[in-house]
Design an enzyme around this catalytic site. Structure first.
Site, PDB file in Angstrom:
ATOM      1  N   ASN A   6     170.212 -43.685   6.631  1.00  0.00           N
ATOM      2  CA  ASN A   6     168.880 -43.734   6.886  1.00  0.00           C
ATOM      3  C   ASN A   6     168.135 -42.722   5.865  1.00  0.00           C
ATOM      4  O   ASN A   6     168.318 -41.963   6.644  1.00  0.00           O
ATOM      5  CB  ASN A   6     168.451 -43.771   8.404  1.00  0.00           C
ATOM      6  CG  ASN A   6     167.232 -43.494   8.674  1.00  0.00           C
ATOM      7  OD1 ASN A   6     166.896 -43.905   8.320  1.00  0.00           O
ATOM      8  ND2 ASN A   6     166.709 -43.457  10.557  1.00  0.00           N
ATOM      9  N   LYS A  31     165.748 -42.446   6.031  1.00  0.00           N
ATOM     10  CA  LYS A  31     164.088 -41.591   5.962  1.00  0.00           C
ATOM     11  C   LYS A  31     163.088 -41.935   5.119  1.00  0.00           C
ATOM     12  O   LYS A  31     163.000 -42.807   4.089  1.00  0.00           O
ATOM     13  CB  LYS A  31     163.932 -40.445   6.948  1.00  0.00           C
ATOM     14  CG  LYS A  31     165.045 -41.165   8.267  1.00  0.00           C
ATOM     15  CD  LYS A  31     165.135 -39.942   9.000  1.00  0.00           C
ATOM     16  CE  LYS A  31     166.072 -39.549   9.877  1.00  0.00           C
ATOM     17  NZ  LYS A  31     166.016 -38.705  10.906  1.00  0.00           N
ATOM     18  N   HIS A  79     163.747 -45.598  16.639  1.00  0.00           N
ATOM     19  CA  HIS A  79     164.656 -44.413  15.865  1.00  0.00           C
ATOM     20  C   HIS A  79     163.278 -43.634  16.816  1.00  0.00           C
ATOM     21  O   HIS A  79     162.011 -43.772  16.754  1.00  0.00           O
ATOM     22  CB  HIS A  79     164.087 -44.180  14.373  1.00  0.00           C
ATOM     23  CG  HIS A  79     164.533 -42.778  13.870  1.00  0.00           C
ATOM     24  ND1 HIS A  79     163.912 -41.717  13.996  1.00  0.00           N
ATOM     25  CD2 HIS A  79     166.641 -43.004  13.629  1.00  0.00           C
ATOM     26  CE1 HIS A  79     165.318 -40.899  13.648  1.00  0.00           C
ATOM     27  NE2 HIS A  79     166.672 -41.831  13.567  1.00  0.00           N
ATOM     28  N   GLU A 109     162.165 -41.064  16.008  1.00  0.00           N
ATOM     29  CA  GLU A 109     160.661 -40.556  15.035  1.00  0.00           C
ATOM     30  C   GLU A 109     159.617 -41.625  15.579  1.00  0.00           C
ATOM     31  O   GLU A 109     158.501 -40.809  15.202  1.00  0.00           O
ATOM     32  CB  GLU A 109     161.194 -40.029  13.677  1.00  0.00           C
ATOM     33  CG  GLU A 109     162.421 -39.005  12.646  1.00  0.00           C
ATOM     34  CD  GLU A 109     162.824 -38.645  12.453  1.00  0.00           C
ATOM     35  OE1 GLU A 109     163.348 -39.904  11.530  1.00  0.00           O
ATOM     36  OE2 GLU A 109     164.129 -37.999  12.444  1.00  0.00           O
ATOM     37  N   GLU A 146     171.445 -41.945  19.499  1.00  0.00           N
ATOM     38  CA  GLU A 146     171.294 -40.456  18.849  1.00  0.00           C
ATOM     39  C   GLU A 146     170.504 -39.173  19.516  1.00  0.00           C
ATOM     40  O   GLU A 146     169.543 -39.864  19.768  1.00  0.00           O
ATOM     41  CB  GLU A 146     170.646 -40.457  17.875  1.00  0.00           C
ATOM     42  CG  GLU A 146     170.934 -42.010  16.943  1.00  0.00           C
ATOM     43  CD  GLU A 146     170.273 -41.561  15.284  1.00  0.00           C
ATOM     44  OE1 GLU A 146     171.107 -41.245  14.068  1.00  0.00           O
ATOM     45  OE2 GLU A 146     168.732 -42.261  15.514  1.00  0.00           O
ATOM     46  N   GLY A 191     169.114 -33.905  12.828  1.00  0.00           N
ATOM     47  CA  GLY A 191     168.631 -33.210  12.300  1.00  0.00           C
ATOM     48  C   GLY A 191     168.952 -31.258  12.293  1.00  0.00           C
ATOM     49  O   GLY A 191     167.861 -30.488  11.675  1.00  0.00           O
ATOM     50  N   SER A 205     172.957 -34.769  13.291  1.00  0.00           N
ATOM     51  CA  SER A 205     173.780 -34.379  12.812  1.00  0.00           C
ATOM     52  C   SER A 205     174.987 -34.632  11.884  1.00  0.00           C
ATOM     53  O   SER A 205     176.321 -34.044  12.035  1.00  0.00           O
ATOM     54  CB  SER A 205     174.205 -32.730  13.275  1.00  0.00           C
ATOM     55  OG  SER A 205     172.514 -32.392  13.553  1.00  0.00           O
TER      56      SER A 205
HETATM   57  P1  13P Z   1     171.142 -36.157  10.658  1.00  0.00           P
HETATM   58  O1  13P Z   1     171.641 -37.116  10.649  1.00  0.00           O
HETATM   59  O2  13P Z   1     169.996 -35.493   9.748  1.00  0.00           O
HETATM   60  O3  13P Z   1     170.733 -35.566  11.787  1.00  0.00           O
HETATM   61  O4  13P Z   1     169.655 -37.799  11.646  1.00  0.00           O
HETATM   62  C1  13P Z   1     169.965 -38.447  12.172  1.00  0.00           C
HETATM   63  C2  13P Z   1     169.433 -39.449  12.577  1.00  0.00           C
HETATM   64  O5  13P Z   1     168.711 -39.487  12.905  1.00  0.00           O
HETATM   65  C3  13P Z   1     169.479 -40.834  11.548  1.00  0.00           C
HETATM   66  O6  13P Z   1     168.882 -41.429  12.327  1.00  0.00           O
END
Ligand code: 13P
Length: 265
Positions: free
Chosen positions: A19, A21, A104, A106, A176, A182, A222
């Site tokens: 992803n 983003k 997601h 976010e 997640e 992150g 992560s």
């Molecule tokens: P990270 O791998 O940067 O922690 O992000 C995970 C994520 O949100 C994937 O959709």
């Protein structure tokens, strides 16, 4: 042969998903693909790449003939209309997207998306021929308050309400934990396994038993080259959803090729 996992006669595919983003211009995206494809030439894993809308078409062109499929990170629930700044499933499908990430964390936490809104998007995705990757996960506060199972149950039931068994078999669910995204902090693989087994049980309780064994469950938060194998070894984890580490062709290829990795620690 495609990599598969067996569970009581049910075969589930292994999925490694990236992803991006809000990262990468078209120039950067196509350069990534040029560097990435030679590194995963021998891989038989199904690779999903969720790229920004602008890069869908150019990346689809570049990955033709490889094991990479391209998707989007969001879409609107309406088929078309007066929704300034939004994008419809048929638009991203027309440029070659095969899947879409929905719900997601976010989108849930920064943009206020509710389970009910996500559910409408899920239904739109099915109606317009896109495979949804539906994300769920508890916040740190919910985790520390021991509410993980309660939160995930509600997210699953409400985000996937009205989904039939046939659709469920085509759905990917990504667990997640918000506190792992992150942050460099992850649950232990055993803790992640426990949560995935729980999610599979919720699917079993609310849809059919056949479905629950065959639904593909991903872990995200992560994920890095040196912890991928530990997660992938867990019975109920069928793949990973990778954010930051999917931005570099080298680290994402190491994740795809995790079986060749030497795991530290
Ligand atoms: P990270 O791998 O940067 O922690 O992000 C995970 C994520 O949100 C994937 O959709």
């Amino acid at each position: 042969m495609e990599q598969i996992r067996m569970a009581k006669q049910i075969v589930r595919p292994c999925v490694i998903a990236g992803n991006w983003k809000m990262n990468k211009t078209i120039t950067e995206a196509t350069r990534f693909i040029d560097e990435f494809l030679p590194l995963i030439e021998k891989s038989t894993t199904q690779i999903y790449l969720a790229v920004p809308f602008t890069s869908i078409q150019p990346v689809v062109e570049k990955v033709k003939g490889s094991s990479v499929i391209v998707g989007a990170q969001n879409m609107n629930d309406a088929s078309e209309g007066a929704f300034t700044g939004e994008i419809a499933a048929i638009m991203i499908k027309e440029v070659g997207a095969q899947f879409v990430i929905l719900g997601h964390s976010e989108r849930r936490h920064i943009f206020g998306e509710t389970n009910e809104f996500i559910n409408r998007k899920v239904k739109r995705a099915y109606a317009d021929g896109l495979q949804p990757i539906v994300c769920i996960g508890e916040t740190r506060e919910q985790h520390e308050a021991g509410q993980t199972q309660q939160v995930l149950t509600q997210q699953l039931k409400e985000s996937l309400a009205g989904v039939n068994a046939a659709q469920m078999q085509k759905t990917i669910i990504a667990y997640e934990p918000v506190w792992a995204i992150g942050t460099g902090i992850t649950p232990t693989p055993e803790q992640a396994q426990e949560v995935h087994a729980f999610c599979r049980q919720v699917v079993l309780d609310n849809w059919t038993d056949k479905t629950s064994l065959s639904v593909v469950l991903l872990y995200g938060g992560s994920v890095k080259p040196d912890n991928t194998k530990l997660f992938m070894e867990q019975t109920d984890i069928d793949g990973v959803l990778v954010g930051g580490a999917s931005l570099s062709p080298i680290s994402f290829a190491q994740i795809v090729n995790y079986q060749n990795a030497t795991v530290k620690g």
